[in-house]
Write a protein that holds these residues in place. Structure first.
Motif, PDB file in Angstrom:
ATOM      1  N   LEU A  30     -43.188 -54.948  24.355  1.00  0.00           N
ATOM      2  CA  LEU A  30     -43.552 -54.403  23.047  1.00  0.00           C
ATOM      3  C   LEU A  30     -42.857 -53.066  22.791  1.00  0.00           C
ATOM      4  O   LEU A  30     -42.413 -52.788  21.670  1.00  0.00           O
ATOM      5  N   VAL A  31     -42.759 -52.236  23.792  1.00  0.00           N
ATOM      6  CA  VAL A  31     -42.066 -50.951  23.629  1.00  0.00           C
ATOM      7  C   VAL A  31     -40.596 -51.185  23.301  1.00  0.00           C
ATOM      8  O   VAL A  31     -40.025 -50.549  22.411  1.00  0.00           O
ATOM      9  N   LEU A  32     -39.956 -52.108  24.003  1.00  0.00           N
ATOM     10  CA  LEU A  32     -38.548 -52.410  23.721  1.00  0.00           C
ATOM     11  C   LEU A  32     -38.376 -52.987  22.324  1.00  0.00           C
ATOM     12  O   LEU A  32     -37.412 -52.673  21.618  1.00  0.00           O
ATOM     13  N   LEU A  33     -39.310 -53.829  21.893  1.00  0.00           N
ATOM     14  CA  LEU A  33     -39.245 -54.393  20.546  1.00  0.00           C
ATOM     15  C   LEU A  33     -39.393 -53.306  19.487  1.00  0.00           C
ATOM     16  O   LEU A  33     -38.652 -53.281  18.505  1.00  0.00           O
ATOM     17  N   ILE A  34     -40.304 -52.369  19.691  1.00  0.00           N
ATOM     18  CA  ILE A  34     -40.483 -51.262  18.743  1.00  0.00           C
ATOM     19  C   ILE A  34     -39.246 -50.378  18.703  1.00  0.00           C
ATOM     20  O   ILE A  34     -38.795 -49.956  17.630  1.00  0.00           O
ATOM     21  N   MET A  35     -38.646 -50.093  19.859  1.00  0.00           N
ATOM     22  CA  MET A  35     -37.429 -49.286  19.882  1.00  0.00           C
ATOM     23  C   MET A  35     -36.302 -49.988  19.132  1.00  0.00           C
ATOM     24  O   MET A  35     -35.533 -49.351  18.410  1.00  0.00           O
ATOM     25  N   LEU A  36     -36.191 -51.286  19.270  1.00  0.00           N
ATOM     26  CA  LEU A  36     -35.171 -52.047  18.562  1.00  0.00           C
ATOM     27  C   LEU A  36     -35.405 -51.986  17.056  1.00  0.00           C
ATOM     28  O   LEU A  36     -34.475 -51.778  16.277  1.00  0.00           O
ATOM     29  N   ILE A  37     -36.649 -52.136  16.637  1.00  0.00           N
ATOM     30  CA  ILE A  37     -36.980 -52.102  15.217  1.00  0.00           C
ATOM     31  C   ILE A  37     -36.670 -50.728  14.621  1.00  0.00           C
ATOM     32  O   ILE A  37     -36.191 -50.610  13.498  1.00  0.00           O
ATOM     33  N   ILE A  38     -36.922 -49.670  15.383  1.00  0.00           N
ATOM     34  CA  ILE A  38     -36.683 -48.312  14.886  1.00  0.00           C
ATOM     35  C   ILE A  38     -35.191 -48.006  14.813  1.00  0.00           C
ATOM     36  O   ILE A  38     -34.726 -47.375  13.869  1.00  0.00           O
ATOM     37  N   THR A  39     -34.413 -48.446  15.784  1.00  0.00           N
ATOM     38  CA  THR A  39     -33.000 -48.051  15.848  1.00  0.00           C
ATOM     39  C   THR A  39     -32.084 -48.873  14.956  1.00  0.00           C
ATOM     40  O   THR A  39     -31.004 -48.413  14.612  1.00  0.00           O
ATOM     41  N   ILE A  40     -32.454 -50.054  14.556  1.00  0.00           N
ATOM     42  CA  ILE A  40     -31.576 -50.862  13.701  1.00  0.00           C
ATOM     43  C   ILE A  40     -31.308 -50.185  12.356  1.00  0.00           C
ATOM     44  O   ILE A  40     -30.154 -50.089  11.947  1.00  0.00           O
ATOM     45  N   PRO A  41     -32.306 -49.661  11.629  1.00  0.00           N
ATOM     46  CA  PRO A  41     -31.977 -49.000  10.359  1.00  0.00           C
ATOM     47  C   PRO A  41     -31.121 -47.748  10.542  1.00  0.00           C
ATOM     48  O   PRO A  41     -30.292 -47.430   9.692  1.00  0.00           O
ATOM     49  N   ILE A  42     -31.282 -47.043  11.645  1.00  0.00           N
ATOM     50  CA  ILE A  42     -30.486 -45.836  11.877  1.00  0.00           C
ATOM     51  C   ILE A  42     -29.026 -46.199  12.091  1.00  0.00           C
ATOM     52  O   ILE A  42     -28.120 -45.543  11.597  1.00  0.00           O
ATOM     53  N   GLN A  43     -28.762 -47.264  12.806  1.00  0.00           N
ATOM     54  CA  GLN A  43     -27.390 -47.667  13.064  1.00  0.00           C
ATOM     55  C   GLN A  43     -26.719 -48.215  11.819  1.00  0.00           C
ATOM     56  O   GLN A  43     -25.510 -48.120  11.673  1.00  0.00           O
ATOM     57  N   LEU A  44     -27.467 -48.785  10.907  1.00  0.00           N
ATOM     58  CA  LEU A  44     -26.884 -49.344   9.702  1.00  0.00           C
ATOM     59  C   LEU A  44     -26.787 -48.328   8.574  1.00  0.00           C
ATOM     60  O   LEU A  44     -26.141 -48.577   7.573  1.00  0.00           O
ATOM     61  N   HIS A  45     -27.420 -47.185   8.725  1.00  0.00           N
ATOM     62  CA  HIS A  45     -27.417 -46.161   7.681  1.00  0.00           C
ATOM     63  C   HIS A  45     -26.141 -45.342   7.772  1.00  0.00           C
ATOM     64  O   HIS A  45     -25.733 -44.919   8.833  1.00  0.00           O
ATOM     65  N   ASN A  46     -25.494 -45.124   6.650  1.00  0.00           N
ATOM     66  CA  ASN A  46     -24.311 -44.267   6.640  1.00  0.00           C
ATOM     67  C   ASN A  46     -24.521 -43.139   5.640  1.00  0.00           C
ATOM     68  O   ASN A  46     -25.263 -43.264   4.676  1.00  0.00           O
ATOM     69  N   VAL A  47     -23.841 -42.049   5.867  1.00  0.00           N
ATOM     70  CA  VAL A  47     -23.962 -40.864   5.032  1.00  0.00           C
ATOM     71  C   VAL A  47     -22.672 -40.698   4.249  1.00  0.00           C
ATOM     72  O   VAL A  47     -21.580 -40.682   4.814  1.00  0.00           O
ATOM     73  N   GLU A  48     -22.811 -40.578   2.945  1.00  0.00           N
ATOM     74  CA  GLU A  48     -21.645 -40.374   2.090  1.00  0.00           C
ATOM     75  C   GLU A  48     -21.299 -38.887   2.055  1.00  0.00           C
ATOM     76  O   GLU A  48     -22.147 -38.056   1.750  1.00  0.00           O
ATOM     77  N   LEU A  49     -20.077 -38.562   2.399  1.00  0.00           N
ATOM     78  CA  LEU A  49     -19.603 -37.183   2.374  1.00  0.00           C
ATOM     79  C   LEU A  49     -18.429 -37.080   1.419  1.00  0.00           C
ATOM     80  O   LEU A  49     -17.506 -37.898   1.467  1.00  0.00           O
ATOM     81  N   ASN A  50     -18.457 -36.089   0.582  1.00  0.00           N
ATOM     82  CA  ASN A  50     -17.331 -35.817  -0.306  1.00  0.00           C
ATOM     83  C   ASN A  50     -16.522 -34.689   0.308  1.00  0.00           C
ATOM     84  O   ASN A  50     -16.822 -33.513   0.109  1.00  0.00           O
ATOM     85  N   LEU A  51     -15.513 -35.047   1.077  1.00  0.00           N
ATOM     86  CA  LEU A  51     -14.684 -34.059   1.744  1.00  0.00           C
ATOM     87  C   LEU A  51     -13.480 -33.732   0.881  1.00  0.00           C
ATOM     88  O   LEU A  51     -12.935 -34.611   0.201  1.00  0.00           O
ATOM     89  N   PRO A  52     -13.049 -32.488   0.904  1.00  0.00           N
ATOM     90  CA  PRO A  52     -11.861 -32.144   0.117  1.00  0.00           C
ATOM     91  C   PRO A  52     -10.618 -32.802   0.702  1.00  0.00           C
ATOM     92  O   PRO A  52     -10.508 -32.988   1.906  1.00  0.00           O
ATOM     93  N   ALA A  53      -9.710 -33.137  -0.169  1.00  0.00           N
ATOM     94  CA  ALA A  53      -8.470 -33.776   0.271  1.00  0.00           C
ATOM     95  C   ALA A  53      -7.389 -32.721   0.469  1.00  0.00           C
ATOM     96  O   ALA A  53      -7.328 -31.717  -0.256  1.00  0.00           O
ATOM     97  N   GLY A  54      -6.565 -32.908   1.466  1.00  0.00           N
ATOM     98  CA  GLY A  54      -5.447 -31.995   1.689  1.00  0.00           C
ATOM     99  C   GLY A  54      -5.829 -30.785   2.498  1.00  0.00           C
ATOM    100  O   GLY A  54      -6.955 -30.624   2.965  1.00  0.00           O
ATOM    101  N   ASN A  55      -4.854 -29.916   2.655  1.00  0.00           N
ATOM    102  CA  ASN A  55      -5.048 -28.684   3.420  1.00  0.00           C
ATOM    103  C   ASN A  55      -5.525 -27.567   2.508  1.00  0.00           C
ATOM    104  O   ASN A  55      -5.146 -27.508   1.342  1.00  0.00           O
ATOM    105  N   PRO A  56      -6.334 -26.645   3.025  1.00  0.00           N
ATOM    106  CA  PRO A  56      -6.747 -25.520   2.193  1.00  0.00           C
ATOM    107  C   PRO A  56      -5.552 -24.618   1.911  1.00  0.00           C
ATOM    108  O   PRO A  56      -4.612 -24.541   2.702  1.00  0.00           O
TER     109      PRO A  56
END
Length: 143
Positions: A30-56
């Motif tokens: 049960l502990v392993l199943l709960i850990m799997l359930i918790i970690t799947i959304p974290i691994q599939l979640h991505n963060v959108e970053l707007n990074l500047p293009a080119g050199n400063p």
């Protein structure tokens, strides 16, 4: 839940009982199943970053570096020129703070310099608005 194996004979010998407790195994599962359930959304979640293009862009103006030295006797010098009193130091600090691109003030104090002299220079720089102030180690101080 368990399994018991025995002879069932009426002799005086104790029966051999083999019993397996499955509760810890279920808990681990049960502990392993709960850990799997918790970690799947974290691994599939991505963060959108707007990074500047080119050199400063490179710095257009390189700031001036001013060496403020304090020797063992507490005497302050500005780029090698000895400062006579606090008013001259304050005028130099206020002039540096008033510039569009403030110079970098590198404060170098001798190891045996009185704390009062170092604190007075730091307080004056802060009071007059000199923002680019850094302490340089005393091993680089030329006496």
């Amino acid at each position: 839940m368990g399994m018991s194996v025995g002879s069932g004979s009426g002799s005086g010998e104790p029966e051999v009982m083999s019993e397996m407790n499955t509760t810890p195994l279920i808990d681990v599962m049960l502990v392993l199943l709960i850990m799997l359930i918790i970690t799947i959304p974290i691994q599939l979640h991505n963060v959108e970053l707007n990074l500047p293009a080119g050199n400063p862009p490179p710095q257009t103006v390189i700031p001036e570096v001013v060496q403020v030295d304090i020797n063992a006797a507490g005497v302050v010098s500005w780029n090698g020129e000895t400062i006579a009193d606090r008013e001259v130091l304050d005028s130099k600090l206020s002039g540096a703070a008033a510039q569009d691109v403030q110079p970098e003030l590198h404060l170098r104090a001798d190891r045996n310099a009185p704390y009062k002299a170092v604190a007075a220079v730091l307080a004056s720089a802060q009071r007059l608005g000199a923002n680019k102030l850094g302490l340089v180690g005393n091993e680089q101080f030329a006496q």
